[in-house]
Design a protein around this motif. Structure first.
Motif, mmCIF file in Angstrom:
data_model
loop_
_atom_site.group_PDB
_atom_site.id
_atom_site.type_symbol
_atom_site.label_atom_id
_atom_site.label_comp_id
_atom_site.label_asym_id
_atom_site.label_seq_id
_atom_site.Cartn_x
_atom_site.Cartn_y
_atom_site.Cartn_z
ATOM 1 N N ASN A 109 0.802 -1.217 0.000
ATOM 2 C CA ASN A 109 0.000 0.000 0.000
ATOM 3 C C ASN A 109 0.840 1.274 0.000
ATOM 4 O OD1 ASN A 109 -3.080 -0.545 0.246
ATOM 5 N ND2 ASN A 109 -2.067 -2.141 1.451
ATOM 6 N N GLY A 110 2.151 1.125 -0.160
ATOM 7 C CA GLY A 110 3.037 2.281 -0.258
ATOM 8 C C GLY A 110 3.180 3.069 1.031
ATOM 9 N N CYS A 111 2.943 2.431 2.152
ATOM 10 C CA CYS A 111 2.998 3.130 3.441
ATOM 11 C C CYS A 111 4.433 3.216 3.944
ATOM 12 C CB CYS A 111 2.127 2.417 4.473
ATOM 13 S SG CYS A 111 0.397 2.409 4.012
ATOM 14 N N GLU A 112 4.827 4.421 4.297
ATOM 15 C CA GLU A 112 6.141 4.659 4.885
ATOM 16 C C GLU A 112 6.032 4.959 6.370
ATOM 17 O OE1 GLU A 112 7.577 7.872 2.500
ATOM 18 O OE2 GLU A 112 7.834 6.595 0.734
ATOM 19 N N ARG A 113 4.899 5.510 6.772
ATOM 20 C CA ARG A 113 4.664 5.881 8.171
ATOM 21 C C ARG A 113 3.500 5.056 8.694
ATOM 22 N NH1 ARG A 113 5.705 10.469 11.438
ATOM 23 N NH2 ARG A 113 6.660 11.513 9.666
ATOM 24 N N VAL A 114 3.564 4.706 9.983
ATOM 25 C CA VAL A 114 2.451 4.053 10.654
ATOM 26 C C VAL A 114 2.101 4.860 11.896
ATOM 27 C CG1 VAL A 114 2.848 1.722 9.792
ATOM 28 C CG2 VAL A 114 4.006 2.444 11.861
ATOM 29 N N VAL A 115 0.821 5.081 12.084
ATOM 30 C CA VAL A 115 0.302 5.733 13.283
ATOM 31 C C VAL A 115 -0.342 4.636 14.107
ATOM 32 C CG1 VAL A 115 -1.386 7.388 14.162
ATOM 33 C CG2 VAL A 115 -0.022 7.945 12.130
ATOM 34 N N LEU A 116 0.160 4.444 15.329
ATOM 35 C CA LEU A 116 -0.273 3.325 16.161
ATOM 36 C C LEU A 116 -1.111 3.794 17.339
ATOM 37 C CD1 LEU A 116 3.086 2.461 15.434
ATOM 38 C CD2 LEU A 116 1.782 0.394 15.785
ATOM 39 N N VAL A 117 -2.220 3.078 17.531
ATOM 40 C CA VAL A 117 -3.111 3.310 18.666
ATOM 41 C C VAL A 117 -3.481 1.947 19.244
ATOM 42 C CG1 VAL A 117 -4.042 5.413 17.612
ATOM 43 C CG2 VAL A 117 -5.255 3.253 17.309
ATOM 44 N N GLY A 118 -3.945 1.922 20.491
ATOM 45 C CA GLY A 118 -4.447 0.671 21.036
ATOM 46 C C GLY A 118 -3.906 0.309 22.396
ATOM 47 N N LEU A 119 -3.932 -0.994 22.647
ATOM 48 C CA LEU A 119 -3.627 -1.545 23.959
ATOM 49 C C LEU A 119 -2.603 -2.669 23.816
ATOM 50 C CD1 LEU A 119 -7.341 -1.803 25.123
ATOM 51 C CD2 LEU A 119 -5.729 0.041 25.642
ATOM 52 N N THR A 120 -1.722 -2.774 24.705
ATOM 53 C CA THR A 120 -1.328 -1.860 25.753
ATOM 54 C C THR A 120 -0.043 -1.161 25.346
ATOM 55 O OG1 THR A 120 -0.080 -3.538 26.988
ATOM 56 C CG2 THR A 120 -2.390 -3.252 27.581
ATOM 57 N N THR A 121 0.128 0.041 25.874
ATOM 58 C CA THR A 121 1.255 0.883 25.486
ATOM 59 C C THR A 121 2.584 0.162 25.672
ATOM 60 O OG1 THR A 121 -0.046 2.685 26.445
ATOM 61 C CG2 THR A 121 2.175 3.230 25.700
ATOM 62 N N ASP A 122 2.726 -0.521 26.809
ATOM 63 C CA ASP A 122 4.011 -1.117 27.155
ATOM 64 C C ASP A 122 4.198 -2.553 26.671
ATOM 65 O OD1 ASP A 122 2.021 -1.850 28.954
ATOM 66 O OD2 ASP A 122 3.330 -1.863 30.691
ATOM 67 N N HIS A 123 3.192 -3.132 26.049
ATOM 68 C CA HIS A 123 3.342 -4.494 25.536
ATOM 69 C C HIS A 123 3.173 -4.505 24.019
ATOM 70 C CE1 HIS A 123 2.453 -6.475 29.689
ATOM 71 N NE2 HIS A 123 3.678 -6.042 29.589
ATOM 72 N N CYS A 124 1.982 -4.733 23.536
ATOM 73 C CA CYS A 124 1.790 -4.950 22.097
ATOM 74 C C CYS A 124 1.987 -3.692 21.260
ATOM 75 C CB CYS A 124 0.433 -5.592 21.841
ATOM 76 S SG CYS A 124 0.336 -7.231 22.600
ATOM 77 N N VAL A 125 1.584 -2.536 21.764
ATOM 78 C CA VAL A 125 1.828 -1.295 21.013
ATOM 79 C C VAL A 125 3.331 -1.044 20.924
ATOM 80 C CG1 VAL A 125 1.502 1.213 20.987
ATOM 81 C CG2 VAL A 125 -0.425 -0.288 21.562
ATOM 82 N N SER A 126 4.029 -1.183 22.041
ATOM 83 C CA SER A 126 5.469 -0.966 22.061
ATOM 84 C C SER A 126 6.204 -1.944 21.144
ATOM 85 C CB SER A 126 6.002 -1.103 23.492
ATOM 86 O OG SER A 126 7.406 -0.981 23.515
ATOM 87 N N THR A 127 5.884 -3.217 21.243
ATOM 88 C CA THR A 127 6.573 -4.222 20.435
ATOM 89 C C THR A 127 6.313 -4.008 18.951
ATOM 90 O OG1 THR A 127 6.353 -5.784 22.262
ATOM 91 C CG2 THR A 127 6.926 -6.707 20.115
ATOM 92 N N THR A 128 5.079 -3.704 18.593
ATOM 93 C CA THR A 128 4.741 -3.442 17.192
ATOM 94 C C THR A 128 5.457 -2.192 16.700
ATOM 95 O OG1 THR A 128 2.610 -4.551 17.482
ATOM 96 C CG2 THR A 128 2.824 -3.076 15.583
ATOM 97 N N THR A 129 5.523 -1.161 17.539
ATOM 98 C CA THR A 129 6.215 0.079 17.180
ATOM 99 C C THR A 129 7.696 -0.159 16.947
ATOM 100 O OG1 THR A 129 4.631 1.401 18.434
ATOM 101 C CG2 THR A 129 6.769 2.410 17.980
ATOM 102 N N ARG A 130 8.322 -0.868 17.850
ATOM 103 C CA ARG A 130 9.762 -1.127 17.724
ATOM 104 C C ARG A 130 10.065 -1.906 16.442
ATOM 105 N NH1 ARG A 130 12.581 -0.896 23.026
ATOM 106 N NH2 ARG A 130 11.098 0.051 24.465
ATOM 107 N N MET A 131 9.248 -2.910 16.169
ATOM 108 C CA MET A 131 9.471 -3.681 14.939
ATOM 109 C C MET A 131 9.202 -2.833 13.695
ATOM 110 S SD MET A 131 8.545 -7.644 15.449
ATOM 111 C CE MET A 131 9.320 -7.964 13.868
ATOM 112 N N ALA A 132 8.199 -1.972 13.755
ATOM 113 C CA ALA A 132 7.926 -1.093 12.608
ATOM 114 C C ALA A 132 9.158 -0.257 12.284
ATOM 115 C CB ALA A 132 6.722 -0.200 12.895
ATOM 116 N N GLU A 133 9.754 0.317 13.306
ATOM 117 C CA GLU A 133 10.949 1.133 13.090
ATOM 118 C C GLU A 133 12.097 0.273 12.587
ATOM 119 O OE1 GLU A 133 14.623 3.156 13.516
ATOM 120 O OE2 GLU A 133 14.079 1.364 14.681
ATOM 121 N N ASN A 134 12.292 -0.886 13.175
ATOM 122 C CA ASN A 134 13.370 -1.777 12.745
ATOM 123 C C ASN A 134 13.211 -2.216 11.292
ATOM 124 O OD1 ASN A 134 13.971 -3.619 15.872
ATOM 125 N ND2 ASN A 134 14.504 -1.548 15.295
#
Length: 189
Positions: A109-134
């Motif tokens: 879909n040509g996405c370069e940026r991801v905006v993340l919302v949801g639960l929980t900040t310190d578990h699944c949101v954090s892990t998904t965010t870190r992998m997105a950046e990696n």
């Protein structure tokens, strides 16, 4: 948020684990009481503009988890429930990228940026965010559209939900993601 505006067509909204099972009182006190309503505001904005969005939910393998696929808690929270035709990924671990097609869907879909919302900040949101950046994406975590719970540390101390939320955002900020409010993201669309 580092960028006041961004290319919305190249930005996906990723909603993580907005499931009724996370309303279980066993989790204890929670931060960010308006997280779901703010996530719904962002979801509405993405839908109105026909921008890429994906719902990710957890199908736990733990026998007593309220997030098991065969439990009532697997259900979506009503205010952020996917509509017919919207992209849905089901994960079994903390990251929305492991065992799913999220990465390939973002790239297709040509996405370069991801905006993340949801639960929980310190578990699944954090892990998904870190992998997105990696993986080379530019993540933005929405501080008032994410939430977490109080936690007991290895020292036996209980840390408040608000402390855990702020700490998780601090760990992500700068190194792995931008952190913004719902209003800041909406203003950047």
């Amino acid at each position: 948020m580092t960028d006041a505006a961004f290319d919305a067509d190249r930005t996906a909204l990723v909603l993580v684990d907005l499931q009724t099972g996370l309303d279980d009182p066993a989790y204890g006190d929670r931060s960010t009481p308006d997280a779901e309503s703010n996530a719904a505001r962002l979801l509405d904005a993405w839908r109105e503009r026909d921008l890429p969005l994906a719902h990710v939910r957890h199908d736990s393998t733990e026998p007593d988890s309220p997030l098991r696929g065969d439990s009532p808690g697997f259900a979506w929270k009503p205010e952020t429930e996917p509509r017919d035709g919207e992209t849905v990924f089901t994960k079994r671990v903390n990251s929305g990228f492991v065992g799913t097609e999220l990465e390939s869907w973002l790239r297709e879909n040509g996405c370069e940026r991801v905006v993340l919302v949801g639960l929980t900040t310190d578990h699944c949101v954090s892990t998904t965010t870190r992998m997105a950046e990696n993986l080379g994406f530019e993540p933005t975590v929405v501080s008032d559209a994410t939430a977490t719970f109080e936690r007991e540390g290895p020292d036996g101390e209980t840390y408040s939900a608000e402390t855990m939320h702020r700490t998780a955002l601090t760990h992500l900020y700068g190194e792995f993601a931008d952190v913004a409010t719902t209003d800041e993201v909406l203003a950047g669309l």
